[in-house]
Structure formats: C-alpha cells, structure tokens
Design an enzyme around this catalytic site. Sequence first.
Site, PDB file in Angstrom:
ATOM      1  N   ASP B   8       0.858  -1.179   0.000  1.00 32.00           N
ATOM      2  CA  ASP B   8       0.000   0.000   0.000  1.00 32.00           C
ATOM      3  C   ASP B   8       0.902   1.240   0.000  1.00 32.00           C
ATOM      4  O   ASP B   8       2.081   1.155   0.355  1.00 32.00           O
ATOM      5  CB  ASP B   8      -0.868  -0.043   1.271  1.00 32.00           C
ATOM      6  CG  ASP B   8      -1.573   1.271   1.540  1.00 32.00           C
ATOM      7  OD1 ASP B   8      -2.256   1.772   0.619  1.00 32.00           O
ATOM      8  OD2 ASP B   8      -1.436   1.805   2.659  1.00 32.00           O
ATOM      9  N   ASP B  10      -0.206   5.218   0.768  1.00 32.45           N
ATOM     10  CA  ASP B  10      -0.435   6.251   1.797  1.00 32.45           C
ATOM     11  C   ASP B  10      -0.468   5.651   3.196  1.00 32.45           C
ATOM     12  O   ASP B  10      -1.284   4.766   3.481  1.00 32.45           O
ATOM     13  CB  ASP B  10      -1.754   6.994   1.533  1.00 32.45           C
ATOM     14  CG  ASP B  10      -1.670   7.895   0.308  1.00 32.45           C
ATOM     15  OD1 ASP B  10      -0.612   8.500   0.078  1.00 32.45           O
ATOM     16  OD2 ASP B  10      -2.675   8.002  -0.412  1.00 32.45           O
ATOM     17  N   GLY B  11       0.405   6.137   4.068  1.00 28.03           N
ATOM     18  CA  GLY B  11       0.471   5.651   5.441  1.00 28.03           C
ATOM     19  C   GLY B  11       1.371   4.442   5.598  1.00 28.03           C
ATOM     20  O   GLY B  11       1.736   4.076   6.711  1.00 28.03           O
ATOM     21  N   GLY B  43      -5.567   3.610  -3.378  1.00 27.22           N
ATOM     22  CA  GLY B  43      -6.820   4.215  -3.807  1.00 27.22           C
ATOM     23  C   GLY B  43      -6.591   5.387  -4.752  1.00 27.22           C
ATOM     24  O   GLY B  43      -7.547   5.909  -5.325  1.00 27.22           O
ATOM     25  N   LYS B 149      -8.814  -4.228  -3.198  1.00 28.32           N
ATOM     26  CA  LYS B 149      -7.418  -4.639  -3.365  1.00 28.32           C
ATOM     27  C   LYS B 149      -7.276  -6.151  -3.474  1.00 28.32           C
ATOM     28  O   LYS B 149      -6.354  -6.644  -4.112  1.00 28.32           O
ATOM     29  CB  LYS B 149      -6.579  -4.073  -2.226  1.00 28.32           C
ATOM     30  CG  LYS B 149      -6.482  -2.542  -2.272  1.00 28.32           C
ATOM     31  CD  LYS B 149      -5.502  -1.999  -1.228  1.00 28.32           C
ATOM     32  CE  LYS B 149      -5.431  -0.482  -1.299  1.00 28.32           C
ATOM     33  NZ  LYS B 149      -4.454   0.070  -0.329  1.00 28.32           N
ATOM     34  N   ASP B 172      -1.905  -0.549   5.928  1.00 26.56           N
ATOM     35  CA  ASP B 172      -2.172   0.015   7.259  1.00 26.56           C
ATOM     36  C   ASP B 172      -3.636   0.359   7.513  1.00 26.56           C
ATOM     37  O   ASP B 172      -4.006   0.635   8.644  1.00 26.56           O
ATOM     38  CB  ASP B 172      -1.325   1.276   7.476  1.00 26.56           C
ATOM     39  CG  ASP B 172      -1.812   2.442   6.629  1.00 26.56           C
ATOM     40  OD1 ASP B 172      -2.209   2.207   5.457  1.00 26.56           O
ATOM     41  OD2 ASP B 172      -1.822   3.580   7.128  1.00 26.56           O
ATOM     42  N   ASP B 176      -7.231  -2.054   3.068  1.00 28.08           N
ATOM     43  CA  ASP B 176      -6.275  -3.145   2.835  1.00 28.08           C
ATOM     44  C   ASP B 176      -6.821  -4.506   3.271  1.00 28.08           C
ATOM     45  O   ASP B 176      -6.219  -5.544   2.960  1.00 28.08           O
ATOM     46  CB  ASP B 176      -4.953  -2.850   3.560  1.00 28.08           C
ATOM     47  CG  ASP B 176      -4.274  -1.608   3.001  1.00 28.08           C
ATOM     48  OD1 ASP B 176      -4.131  -1.550   1.763  1.00 28.08           O
ATOM     49  OD2 ASP B 176      -3.907  -0.715   3.776  1.00 28.08           O
TER      50      ASP B 176
END
Lengths: 222, 222
Positions: B8, B10-11, B43, B149, B172, B176
């Site tokens: 992933d 972001d984050g 995303g 995902k 995170d 996810d």
Amino acid sequence: MIELVILDVDGTITDQNRIISTKAIESIRAAEQNGTVVSLISGNVIPVMYALKIFLGINGPVFAENGGVEFNTDITPFFTIDEPMRFYKKLLELNLCEGILTNAWRYCSVGYFPKDEKVDKIYELSKGYNVELTDSGFSWHILNRGQNKGYAIRKLIEEFSLSPDKILVCGDSLNDIPMFSLPVKKAVPNNARQELKSMANYISQKDHGDGIADILSRISSF
Amino acid sequence: MIELVILDVDGTITDQNRIISTKAIESIRAAEQNGTVVSLISGNVIPVMYALKIFLGINGPVFAENGGVEFNTDITPFFTIDEPMRFYKKLLELNLCEGILTNAWRYCSVGYFPKDEKVDKIYELSKGYNVELTDSGFSWHILNRGQNKGYAIRKLIEEFSLSPDKILVCGDSLNDIPMFSLPVKKAVPNNARQELKSMANYISQKDHGDGIADILSRISSF
C-alpha cells in the site's frame, strides 16, 4: 540569499533512467526546513507533478507540460491544447510520429516520439503552425508558441512579486534554456548539456541527484 | 521464499502527511536488487501510480483506484466508472459530499469527502446502488461492488500463475483488509489499524516507511 529554488525533474533529480535520487529528496527537504521554497518544473503531466509535490512534501507550486500548467492548490493551465493537437494530428496523418502514454493527461501540449529520425521533417512542418517543439531528453513535446519553462518562471515572479536574483534554477536539458535565459541564478549537475553549463553560475562536479544535493548544500553562497 | 511484495502507499510507504519515506524507497530498491518483485496498490489514480513506478524504479505492475486499474506497460481498467458516477451524482444532488481533485484522472471510482459527518447517511443510500464505499484514511472512495485490493491481487496471482504463499502484502488501513483476507503472507507497520494487526504474520515495531524498511530487511524469514 536564495528564497526560491526551481528544479527540473528528469535527469536533474532523477538519473538517466528516471530513477529519483533519495539524496536529492533529502536535500530538498533540508532546504525547505531552512526556509527556502522549492518548486519543480517538467515536460511531464500535472498528475505526475501533483504526485511529486505530495510525496516529496514540496512547498512551492509545481509546473507541468514545460511550464504550460501550474498546480499549487488548484490546476491552472496557461494555454489550450487546440493548436498542439492540430499539429499532432497532422504528424499522425503523415505517419511521422508515435504518441506517448501521458498524452491522456495533458492540458496544453502533446508528447511524441519521432519515427525513423524524422526530426528535421517535423521541425520544417511545424513552421506552418503556431507551435514550438522541444526535446526533454526523454520524449519530444509539441507546445504552444511561447509555452516554455521561462514563461512559467516569469508568471511565478509576477504572482509572488519575487526578485529574480533570489531565485535559483537547476536543469540539465535543452528545454531548460528558456528559464536559464532569465536574470536568475543558475546551477547545473555535471550531466547537464554544454549549452546550460555555459550559462550557469555554478557547475557541480556531481551528476543528477548527487549534483542537486551538492548545489543545495551550497545555497547560502549563491 | 517471498517472490512478490505488494505495498500500500499512503500511510505505509509514506507518513501520516503523505510524505514518502526515503528509507522505504531504498529498501524497495534493495529488495528488487535481491530478486524480489515489488508492486504498489492504492486508492489513488493511475498517473500518480505511474509516477511512483517510474521514479521509484518499481519492477512489478502498479494498481490504482483500490485495485480497479492496473498499469504495467499499458493501462488496464477492470471496471467502468458508470455506477460509481451515478451514485456520486446523487450525493452531490443531496449536498452530502465534496469531490476530490484526482477525480479528473479516474477510470472506475470516484473520490469524495463526506460533508458534516454524513458518513452513515451515505452508507445507507449506497445500498440502492451496485457500489461499495471505502475509506483510505485520506479520502473516501465509491467503487464498483467487488472492486477492492483483494480483487486486484487475485488478478495478479492468475496473470503470473503465482503461489499465494510466495506473496507478501503490507498495508495500514481498512481498505487493505480485502488483500489481507487472501491466503498470502501479511506484514504491517506499527501504525496499522488493529483490524490489520490481528490478521498479520508480522507486526513491525516501527511506523510507516521505517516499518516497511524493517519488514523488507526480514523478507527471507517470511
């Protein structure tokens, strides 16, 4: 004292394979923490420049399509795509070029690869259109006449009432010449074209992102 | 032995402000130099994922819009935007949300921010449409039903005839979970939601990009 640094992307903060330099990223962040605003400018498209602004945490506006579009909080195109598209369609009709993937996201230019070394023929034909052509070193671009990195920097100088001698520009390719022609400070990594080196106030001994890290570490001396 | 890592963005490889971690970038490059293929999934939109693939030098395909679109050498959308757009227009009509900038570049989803904590009302309304909603932690997304995902990872497993136990996924946030529900290996940075931690084979003690660097340094133990 430099207040604003404007960096080209491909070949300048990336290597020749477009891999971004983590040293350049860290040096950009250090410069911004010391109060210098950083901007990026490229022949690439706005969503790609948006991604770089977000992920690198760049405080300044970013410019795409060789200075034809700005993104700060909103997207501001300075030109339309009509004339570049009219010329591009002629090139396709004559089978002189192939388009590039990022054309789906362009506001005022068209990217292409010339077929079979048809560069001179394409230049000749372009005289009948209100366009100019540029080679980023990674692909060719059809732009509106007057649409170049110098145009964008002049816009930025106006918008923020900046003094040109407090601006430092860095680049490596022929499409950086219009911004190197302004009365701003100029620095280049060692991989830059000779045309830019001959205009530069400082030439780093290091290539690409290592060169930018070197330049940004000396920013107080410009 | 892990052959493919799917991260992933972001984050996970960025911090909570979306600033990308240079440690994560270096650890991704080291993993790929050791023969592990890395993919990214988010995303966010395809041109942003395209930018990450190019600038990070990622060898695997990248997925945008929560797994709804793939970019490897070409852009492949797995869904259309029709149904998400139909629901989004209803939300606008009822003044329940605001759109997001990246909607200009979406193929099969729509991003939004709910107005005035209207999350529950929007969820209720969505039952009348063939859509699902997800919260990336940075914005909300309207997706086609089944677009998540997990869908993209199953596509990848089929396409490359991969063995699920040779795949490691890292994330995170709640969006996810569909990829964490597959019979693959899972690892999370310490900032991950509890829901993901409870499904993970390994929980790093470190947050965000430092966590990913830690996870990738232990890849031979998964």
